[in-house]
Design a protein around this motif. Structure first.
Motif, short mmCIF file in Angstrom:
data_model
loop_
_atom_site.label_atom_id
_atom_site.label_comp_id
_atom_site.label_asym_id
_atom_site.label_seq_id
_atom_site.Cartn_x
_atom_site.Cartn_y
_atom_site.Cartn_z
N ARG A 1 -56.97 3.65 -15.65
CA ARG A 1 -58.07 4.60 -15.75
C ARG A 1 -58.44 4.98 -14.34
O ARG A 1 -58.50 4.15 -13.46
N TRP A 2 -58.66 6.25 -14.12
CA TRP A 2 -59.03 6.68 -12.78
C TRP A 2 -60.02 7.81 -12.87
O TRP A 2 -60.17 8.45 -13.89
N SER A 3 -60.70 8.07 -11.78
CA SER A 3 -61.69 9.14 -11.77
C SER A 3 -61.45 10.12 -10.63
O SER A 3 -62.26 10.97 -10.37
N PRO B 1 -58.33 1.30 -0.45
CA PRO B 1 -59.43 0.36 -0.26
C PRO B 1 -60.79 0.99 0.00
O PRO B 1 -61.81 0.34 -0.20
N TYR B 2 -60.87 2.24 0.42
CA TYR B 2 -62.15 2.81 0.82
C TYR B 2 -62.88 3.49 -0.32
O TYR B 2 -64.03 3.18 -0.61
N LYS B 3 -62.24 4.41 -0.98
CA LYS B 3 -62.89 5.12 -2.08
C LYS B 3 -62.44 4.62 -3.45
O LYS B 3 -63.04 4.96 -4.45
N ALA C 1 -60.44 -6.14 -11.41
CA ALA C 1 -60.93 -5.72 -10.10
C ALA C 1 -59.73 -5.61 -9.16
O ALA C 1 -58.88 -6.45 -9.13
N SER C 2 -59.67 -4.53 -8.42
CA SER C 2 -58.56 -4.35 -7.48
C SER C 2 -59.07 -4.36 -6.07
O SER C 2 -60.10 -3.90 -5.76
#
Length: 130
Positions: free
Chosen positions: A49-51, A117-119, A129-130
């Motif tokens: 799932r991504w946004s 890692p940032y957004k 959790a990644s």
């Protein structure tokens, strides 16, 4: 290791009482339980799932077409026995009867664009959790 059927149950018994056969008995029991569950109910993995804007997924038969911000679309061929669905353009559901194979396909799909890692944009497992 002794495996026998007792009515509608499968019984696993270690032939000696050392620690290694006891550990193997638990592992073997878990593997057989996963196989029975997969054949009886089927297994399902909500792989991703991504946004992020511009990331899309579309299932077409036994192929999964992914648009992940590259200059080209990514096409992932599903192995035999694994089916893929995309309820929305940002969700991927992978189904099958083999737990290992379903998990492997979900991991392969998630590796195309790991979350940065940032957004956090990228493909991530649902509930992990990644």
């Amino acid at each position: 290791m002794e495996v026998k059927r007792d009515g509608d149950q499968i019984v696993f018994k270690a032939l000696d009482e050392s620690i290694r056969p006891t550990r193997c008995r638990g592992t073997l029991r878990a593997l057989v339980a996963n196989m029975v569950q997969g054949v009886h109910q089927g297994l399902r993995a909500e792989a991703a799932r991504w946004s992020a804007s511009g990331y899309r997924a579309q299932a077409q038969g036994d192929k999964l077409n992914l648009t992940l911000g590259f200059s080209h679309p990514v096409v992932h061929q599903m192995p035999k026995g694994v089916k893929v669905e995309t309820p929305t353009q940002t969700e991927i559901v992978i189904k099958g009867i083999d737990k290992q194979q379903v998990g492997q396909v979900a991991a392969e799909v998630a590796c195309y664009r790991p979350p940065e890692p940032y957004k956090g944009k990228g493909v991530r497992y649902v509930g992990r959790a990644s």
